[in-house]
Design a protein around this motif. Sequence first.
Motif, short mmCIF file in Angstrom:
data_model
loop_
_atom_site.label_atom_id
_atom_site.label_comp_id
_atom_site.label_asym_id
_atom_site.label_seq_id
_atom_site.Cartn_x
_atom_site.Cartn_y
_atom_site.Cartn_z
N ASP A 42 0.82 -1.21 0.00
CA ASP A 42 0.00 0.00 0.00
C ASP A 42 0.85 1.25 0.00
O ASP A 42 0.60 2.18 -0.76
CB ASP A 42 -0.93 0.04 1.22
N SER A 64 -8.91 -10.31 -12.96
CA SER A 64 -9.81 -9.75 -11.97
C SER A 64 -8.98 -9.33 -10.77
O SER A 64 -7.80 -9.68 -10.67
CB SER A 64 -10.89 -10.75 -11.55
N LEU A 65 -9.58 -8.62 -9.85
CA LEU A 65 -8.87 -8.22 -8.63
C LEU A 65 -8.98 -9.29 -7.55
O LEU A 65 -8.38 -9.16 -6.50
CB LEU A 65 -9.41 -6.89 -8.11
N LYS A 66 -9.72 -10.36 -7.84
CA LYS A 66 -9.86 -11.46 -6.88
C LYS A 66 -8.49 -12.04 -6.57
O LYS A 66 -7.74 -12.42 -7.47
CB LYS A 66 -10.78 -12.53 -7.48
N MET A 69 -5.98 -10.41 -5.46
CA MET A 69 -4.93 -9.39 -5.54
C MET A 69 -4.81 -8.66 -4.20
O MET A 69 -5.74 -8.64 -3.41
CB MET A 69 -5.24 -8.35 -6.63
N HIS A 70 -3.67 -8.05 -4.00
CA HIS A 70 -3.46 -7.24 -2.80
C HIS A 70 -4.46 -6.09 -2.82
O HIS A 70 -4.71 -5.49 -3.87
CB HIS A 70 -2.03 -6.70 -2.79
N PRO A 71 -5.05 -5.75 -1.68
CA PRO A 71 -6.05 -4.68 -1.65
C PRO A 71 -5.51 -3.31 -2.08
O PRO A 71 -6.29 -2.42 -2.42
CB PRO A 71 -6.52 -4.64 -0.19
N GLY A 72 -4.20 -3.14 -2.09
CA GLY A 72 -3.63 -1.88 -2.54
C GLY A 72 -3.72 -1.67 -4.04
O GLY A 72 -3.52 -0.57 -4.54
N LYS A 83 -5.84 -1.14 -7.11
CA LYS A 83 -7.20 -0.68 -7.44
C LYS A 83 -7.42 -0.74 -8.95
O LYS A 83 -6.50 -0.53 -9.73
CB LYS A 83 -7.41 0.77 -6.96
#
Length: 141
Positions: free
Chosen positions: A2, A18-20, A22-25, A27
Amino acid sequence: IDSQISPDTKVIIVDGSSLKGMHPGIKAEKVTEIIDHRIVDYVEGSFPKAKIQIEAVGAAATLIVERYMHSKKLIPAELSLLLFGAIVHNTLWLKSTNTTQRDIVALAHLAPSIPSPRIVTQEMFEYAAEAIAKDPASLVK
């Protein structure tokens, strides 16, 4: 991660669409490109600023190798090794049913730059087997 992602950082996702997972940082607005070989998880419009390349080949690495081949640029040695390993892994040494002629050509393009390809991939698969043996639950996380 992040703290390492600045507002002007651009992200390219390879071997995922997809963002599935992935690190939440990471976007969706930061993603400028998707390079994948499976359309399973991709949702149209989920990356509004991204160029999308999803093609049915055995490995996303094949798509990267093809880009280098078309540009006639030399692939750096370290990257060649990673791409080689990814194609071998994803296609199970070109024996998997998802293997395409494009994967075969890409692997053949990389092979001359790989010292001892069989040894490299044997070590890669042995490492994976050891990691799984140490933590079998990691397969279902």
